[in-house]
Design an enzyme around this catalytic site. Sequence first.
Site, PDB file in Angstrom:
ATOM      1  CG  ASN A   9      -1.728   1.208   1.414  1.00  0.00           C
ATOM      2  OD1 ASN A   9      -1.830   2.011   0.487  1.00  0.00           O
ATOM      3  ND2 ASN A   9      -2.341   1.364   2.581  1.00  0.00           N
ATOM      4  CE  LYS A  11      -0.175   3.234   4.683  1.00  0.00           C
ATOM      5  NZ  LYS A  11      -0.126   3.344   6.132  1.00  0.00           N
ATOM      6  CG  HIS A  93      -5.952   2.089   4.959  1.00  0.00           C
ATOM      7  ND1 HIS A  93      -5.536   3.053   5.847  1.00  0.00           N
ATOM      8  CD2 HIS A  93      -4.958   1.180   4.894  1.00  0.00           C
ATOM      9  CE1 HIS A  93      -4.326   2.744   6.279  1.00  0.00           C
ATOM     10  NE2 HIS A  93      -3.951   1.600   5.723  1.00  0.00           N
ATOM     11  CD  GLU A  95      -2.875   5.620   6.735  1.00  0.00           C
ATOM     12  OE1 GLU A  95      -2.763   5.608   5.489  1.00  0.00           O
ATOM     13  OE2 GLU A  95      -1.990   5.169   7.488  1.00  0.00           O
ATOM     14  CD  GLU A 164      -3.712  -2.359   7.292  1.00  0.00           C
ATOM     15  OE1 GLU A 164      -2.599  -2.597   6.825  1.00  0.00           O
ATOM     16  OE2 GLU A 164      -4.314  -1.292   7.090  1.00  0.00           O
ATOM     17  N   GLY A 170       2.272   2.176  10.913  1.00  0.00           N
ATOM     18  CA  GLY A 170       3.279   3.239  10.826  1.00  0.00           C
ATOM     19  C   GLY A 170       3.955   3.582  12.146  1.00  0.00           C
ATOM     20  CB  SER A 208       4.771  -1.862  12.296  1.00  0.00           C
ATOM     21  OG  SER A 208       4.414  -0.520  12.571  1.00  0.00           O
TER      22      SER A 208
HETATM   23  P1  PGA Z   1       2.628   0.288   7.698  1.00  0.00           P
HETATM   24  O1  PGA Z   1       1.166   0.526   7.056  1.00  0.00           O
HETATM   25  O2  PGA Z   1       3.154  -0.998   7.120  1.00  0.00           O
HETATM   26  O3  PGA Z   1       3.430   1.485   7.276  1.00  0.00           O
HETATM   27  O4  PGA Z   1       2.437   0.188   9.165  1.00  0.00           O
HETATM   28  C1  PGA Z   1       0.300  -0.544   6.807  1.00  0.00           C
HETATM   29  C2  PGA Z   1      -0.994  -0.036   6.206  1.00  0.00           C
HETATM   30  O5  PGA Z   1      -1.460   1.040   6.589  1.00  0.00           O
HETATM   31  O6  PGA Z   1      -1.576  -0.696   5.325  1.00  0.00           O
END
Ligand code: PGA
Length: 246
Positions: A9, A11, A93, A95, A164, A170, A208
């Site tokens: 992903n 982003k 997601h 976000e 998730e 993150g 992460s």
């Molecule tokens: P990350 O994000 O691996 O940077 O923690 C995962 C995601 O949001 O899909």
Amino acid sequence: MRERLVVGNWKMNPPTIADAVSLARAVARAHHGAVSVAVAPPFVAIPAVADALAGSDIAVYAQDVHWEERGAYTSQIAASMLRGLAVGSIVGHSEVRRDLGDDDGRVAKKVLRALAADLRVVLCVGESEDEFEHDETDAVLERQVRAVVRSVGSSQGRLIIAYEPIWAIGTGRPATAEHAAKAAAKIRNVLRDEGLAAEDIRVLYGGSVSSITVGDFAGARGIDGALVGGASLKADEFAAIVHAFG
Ligand code: PGA
């Protein structure tokens, strides 16, 4: 046997379309193996990335779709617009839930719209830090999964669920393999309860995941791959994660 899948992903990265094409090429070069791999670039980079990956084993996903087919929805992208460019989309997601106001109802409509357009869907679910601390993970998963899967029916073969936990995204602080396995089991209980073929539906872990942390999840019961954010922006690092699931 569920086929393992690792999705990058991207982003709102990398900075330019040229960078996205370079990253896509590097991902394709670094990939050899049995695991299914996909990347989800920003919308504007999808045509160039799809072109760069044509003939490779790497699939292209979008990061979101709108719930309506078309119309007066400034800034939005319809599922039909992805035809010929992407084979799937991430939906729900955290976000997007946080920044664009998606709730379970909207996520459910988006999932159905994407499935109706013949796309695969990576549905993201997971609890906040506060919910985790109050031991509400199961209740959150129950609500988020149930809201969506009720109407999925015969399209369930194209549904993938990504667990998730928001507090792990993150932060460099992934969930434990045990917590992820428990969440996957809970998700499958809800799927089963809704009459779906839970044993055939893939559950990914996200939050992460890196080449250092991936080993835990590659061996976790009921986890069939990963949704990778930050670590998917470096082709070698991403390849190491994919390799761990092979
Ligand atoms: P990350 O994000 O691996 O940077 O923690 C995962 C995601 O949001 O899909």
